[in-house]
Design a protein around this motif. Structure first.
Motif, PDB file in Angstrom:
ATOM      1  N   CYS A  93       7.898  14.999   7.588  1.00 34.19           N
ATOM      2  CA  CYS A  93       6.902  13.370   7.619  1.00 34.19           C
ATOM      3  C   CYS A  93       7.914  12.244   7.974  1.00 34.19           C
ATOM      4  N   ALA A  94       6.835  11.650   8.673  1.00 32.58           N
ATOM      5  CA  ALA A  94       7.615   9.834   9.311  1.00 32.58           C
ATOM      6  C   ALA A  94       6.632   8.915   9.487  1.00 32.58           C
ATOM      7  N   THR A  95       7.820   7.800   9.727  1.00 29.30           N
ATOM      8  CA  THR A  95       6.774   6.631   9.479  1.00 29.30           C
ATOM      9  C   THR A  95       7.142   5.987  10.663  1.00 29.30           C
ATOM     10  N   PHE A  96       6.442   5.095  11.266  1.00 26.97           N
ATOM     11  CA  PHE A  96       6.777   5.008  12.550  1.00 26.97           C
ATOM     12  C   PHE A  96       6.055   3.236  12.556  1.00 26.97           C
ATOM     13  N   PHE A  97       7.450   2.457  12.660  1.00 28.66           N
ATOM     14  CA  PHE A  97       6.916   0.768  12.387  1.00 28.66           C
ATOM     15  C   PHE A  97       7.384   0.426  14.170  1.00 28.66           C
ATOM     16  N   ILE A  98       6.161  -0.684  14.206  1.00 24.43           N
ATOM     17  CA  ILE A  98       6.238  -1.529  15.574  1.00 24.43           C
ATOM     18  C   ILE A  98       5.529  -3.304  15.070  1.00 24.43           C
TER      19      ILE A  98
ATOM     20  N   ARG B  97       1.146  -1.144  -0.064  1.00 22.86           N
ATOM     21  CA  ARG B  97      -0.175  -0.262   0.137  1.00 22.86           C
ATOM     22  C   ARG B  97       0.906   1.250   0.256  1.00 22.86           C
ATOM     23  N   SER B  98      -0.182   2.635  -0.292  1.00 22.41           N
ATOM     24  CA  SER B  98       0.731   3.113  -0.409  1.00 22.41           C
ATOM     25  C   SER B  98       1.145   3.735   1.107  1.00 22.41           C
ATOM     26  N   LEU B  99       2.075   4.662   1.535  1.00 20.67           N
ATOM     27  CA  LEU B  99       2.371   5.568   2.613  1.00 20.67           C
ATOM     28  C   LEU B  99       1.774   7.047   2.828  1.00 20.67           C
ATOM     29  N   ARG B 100       1.098   7.408   3.910  1.00 20.06           N
ATOM     30  CA  ARG B 100       0.791   8.436   4.326  1.00 20.06           C
ATOM     31  C   ARG B 100       2.248   9.597   4.674  1.00 20.06           C
ATOM     32  N   CYS B 101       2.259  10.369   4.781  1.00 23.48           N
ATOM     33  CA  CYS B 101       2.997  11.695   5.924  1.00 23.48           C
ATOM     34  C   CYS B 101       3.179  11.310   6.546  1.00 23.48           C
ATOM     35  N   ILE B 102       2.479  11.102   7.606  1.00 18.96           N
ATOM     36  CA  ILE B 102       2.792  10.534   8.941  1.00 18.96           C
ATOM     37  C   ILE B 102       1.605   8.838   8.398  1.00 18.96           C
ATOM     38  N   ASP B 103       2.413   8.018   8.731  1.00 23.39           N
ATOM     39  CA  ASP B 103       1.462   6.981   9.311  1.00 23.39           C
ATOM     40  C   ASP B 103       2.557   6.056  10.219  1.00 23.39           C
ATOM     41  N   MET B 104       1.824   5.200  10.170  1.00 21.14           N
ATOM     42  CA  MET B 104       2.051   3.407  11.004  1.00 21.14           C
ATOM     43  C   MET B 104       2.121   2.663  10.690  1.00 21.14           C
ATOM     44  N   LEU B 105       3.123   1.845  10.457  1.00 23.80           N
ATOM     45  CA  LEU B 105       2.344   0.292  10.464  1.00 23.80           C
ATOM     46  C   LEU B 105       2.735  -0.791  11.373  1.00 23.80           C
TER      47      LEU B 105
ATOM     48  N   ASN C  53      11.501  -3.358  18.841  1.00 22.10           N
ATOM     49  CA  ASN C  53      10.448  -3.981  18.191  1.00 22.10           C
ATOM     50  C   ASN C  53       9.659  -2.149  17.671  1.00 22.10           C
ATOM     51  N   VAL C  54      10.435  -1.378  17.808  1.00 16.84           N
ATOM     52  CA  VAL C  54      10.194  -0.042  16.704  1.00 16.84           C
ATOM     53  C   VAL C  54      10.717   0.726  16.463  1.00 16.84           C
ATOM     54  N   ALA C  55      10.781   1.014  14.897  1.00 17.51           N
ATOM     55  CA  ALA C  55      11.203   1.795  14.398  1.00 17.51           C
ATOM     56  C   ALA C  55      10.660   2.774  13.631  1.00 17.51           C
ATOM     57  N   MET C  56      11.711   3.863  12.635  1.00 12.79           N
ATOM     58  CA  MET C  56      10.671   4.715  12.261  1.00 12.79           C
ATOM     59  C   MET C  56      11.957   5.926  11.293  1.00 12.79           C
ATOM     60  N   ILE C  57      10.829   6.271   9.553  1.00  8.25           N
ATOM     61  CA  ILE C  57      12.283   6.187   8.743  1.00  8.25           C
ATOM     62  C   ILE C  57      11.388   8.241   9.047  1.00  8.25           C
ATOM     63  N   PHE C  58      12.270   9.130   9.575  1.00  8.42           N
ATOM     64  CA  PHE C  58      11.838  10.271   9.240  1.00  8.42           C
ATOM     65  C   PHE C  58      12.080  10.659   7.200  1.00  8.42           C
TER      66      PHE C  58
END
Length: 322
Positions: free
Chosen positions: A81-86, A56-64, A155-160
Motif C-alpha cells: 500500500c502507498a499514499t501519495f501526497f502533493i 476521511r478513510s484512506l484506501r490501500c493506494i491513494d492520493m491526497l 511539494n510531494v511526499a508519500m507513505i508506504f
C-alpha cells in the motif's frame, strides 16, 4: 493511447485541469471506477470553508492534495500500500502520526518517503535532493515516538505501509507549509506558469510535468551573456556552472531522462520547445555564485498541434511516442 507510465501517474497523480484555488478540493475516486480522475466536491468545499477539519478513510493506494486527518484500517491483510501526497509548488507537506497500531515484530511497517517513488524511480532524483536516499525514509518501526512529525523537502511526499492483521491501522494529520523558494516540484496540472528562483545556493532544482507539453521560457537570469545550445555529444553547459536544461523521458527520475537542450546564459525573450515525452522536466543547476531565476509557461501538447509558431522555437522531441 497513453503510455503505461502516464496511466500509472494518472492513477496516482489523478490530475484534473482545474482553476487555481480549486485544486485543493479535488478528491480521488476508487481505483476500480472507469474514470480515474479527481472529483470536485461541492460538499467538501462547503465543509472546508466552514473551518472544519476534513477527515476521511484512506484506501490501500491513494492520493491526497488537501489538508486533513486520514485514517487507514485494514479489513484484510494489506501488503503493498502507498499514499501519495502533493501540494501546490510553493508548499511543503507535514505528516503527523496521531495514532499507530501496527505489528512491527510481525512484519508490518509504516514508512514516510521524502518525495515520490514509482516503479523504482525517485523524484527528486538523488542528484537533486539535499538528503541521501536512506535519510529520505523515516520508518515508524525504527523511530517510534522519537519522530512522529515529518516535513517534506518539496511539494510531494508519500507513505508506504504493510499491515497483516485486520483491524490494525493508523491515523495521520496532513498540513501544508509555505516554501518561500520552491525547488523540486511536480506540477498538479498539465498547464501553468512558474518562476523558479535559486538565491545564491549550490543546489539543483527540477520542475516536473507528467504530460507531453509545449514549454516556453520567457526570462532567464544566470549572470551570463546570451546563448542557447541544443544538446550535442561534444557541446553543452557543463563548464559554465549555472545553466538550465530541458529533459524528456518515460519515467519519474530526472537523472534518467534524455537531455534535450541547454540554456547556458541569460536572455529576455522567448525560447519555445514542443516535448512529446511522457514526462518533461526543466532543471536548473546552480553553483551558488548568482541569484538564478527562470520564468516559463507550459500547456499540454495537442496531438493536432502541428503548426510551428512564429516565436523563437527549438526542435521537437519525443513526438512519435505520443
Amino acid at each position: 493511447m497513453p503510455s503505461a507510465f502516464q496511466f500509472q501517474c494518472h492513477l496516482v497523480l489523478i490530475f484534473l485541469a482545474a482553476s487555481k484555488g480549486e485544486t485543493r478540493y479535488l478528491e480521488v475516486r476508487d481505483a476500480g471506477e472507469d474514470d480515474p480522475f479527481l472529483l470536485l466536491s461541492e460538499d467538501l468545499k462547503r465543509e472546508l470553508s466552514a473551518g472544519q477539519i476534513y477527515r476521511r478513510s484512506l484506501r490501500c493506494i491513494d492520493m491526497l492534495s488537501i489538508e486533513g486527518q486520514f485514517t487507514f484500517t485494514a479489513d484484510q491483510p494489506q501488503l503493498h500500500c502507498a499514499t501519495f501526497f502533493i501540494g501546490e509548488p510553493e508548499e511543503l507537506i507535514t505528516i503527523d502520526y496521531d495514532f499507530v497500531n501496527i505489528d512491527c515484530q510481525g512484519g508490518d511497517f509504516l514508512k514516510v518517503f521524502d518525495g515520490w517513488i514509482l516503479k523504482g524511480e525517485k523524484f527528486p532524483s538523488s542528484l537533486d535532493h539535499p538528503l541521501t536516499t536512506s535519510q529520505r525514509y523515516v520508518d515508524f518501526c525504527e523511530s517510534g515516538n522519537i519522530q512522529r512529525s515529518i516535513r517534506s523537502s518539496q511539494n510531494v511526499a508519500m507513505i508506504f505501509f504493510r499491515i497483516h492483521q485486520p483491524g490494525n491501522g493508523f491515523t495521520v494529520t496532513v498540513k501544508k507549509n509555505t516554501n518561500l523558494f520552491p525547488c523540486n516540484v511536480i506540477s498538479q496540472t498539465p498547464s501553468g506558469r512558474f518562476t523558479m528562483v535559486i538565491p545564491h545556493q549550490n543546489r539543483n532544482c527540477s520542475f516536473s510535468i507528467i504530460y507531453p507539453v509545449v514549454i516556453k521560457i520567457s526570462d532567464l537570469i544566470l549572470g551570463h551573456l546570451n546563448g542557447l545550445f541544443l544538446k550535442k555529444p561534444s557541446a553543452g553547459c557543463a563548464g559554465v556552472g549555472d545553466f538550465v536544461e530541458l529533459l524528456g523521458g518515460a519515467g519519474l527520475d530526472p537523472s534518467k531522462m534524455f537531455p534535450l537542450a541547454d540554456l547556458c546564459h541569460s536572455f529576455h525573450g522567448s525560447a519555445q520547445m514542443k516535448i512529446g515525452c511522457d514526462n518533461t522536466v526543466l532543471r536548473m543547476v546552480s553553483s551558488g555564485k548568482h541569484i538564478n531565476r527562470v520564468t516559463f509557461e507550459y500547456h499540454q501538447l495537442d496531438l493536432q498541434e502541428t503548426e510551428m509558431r512564429k516565436e523563437n522555437s527549438i526542435e521537437e522531441f519525443c513526438l512519435p511516442s505520443i
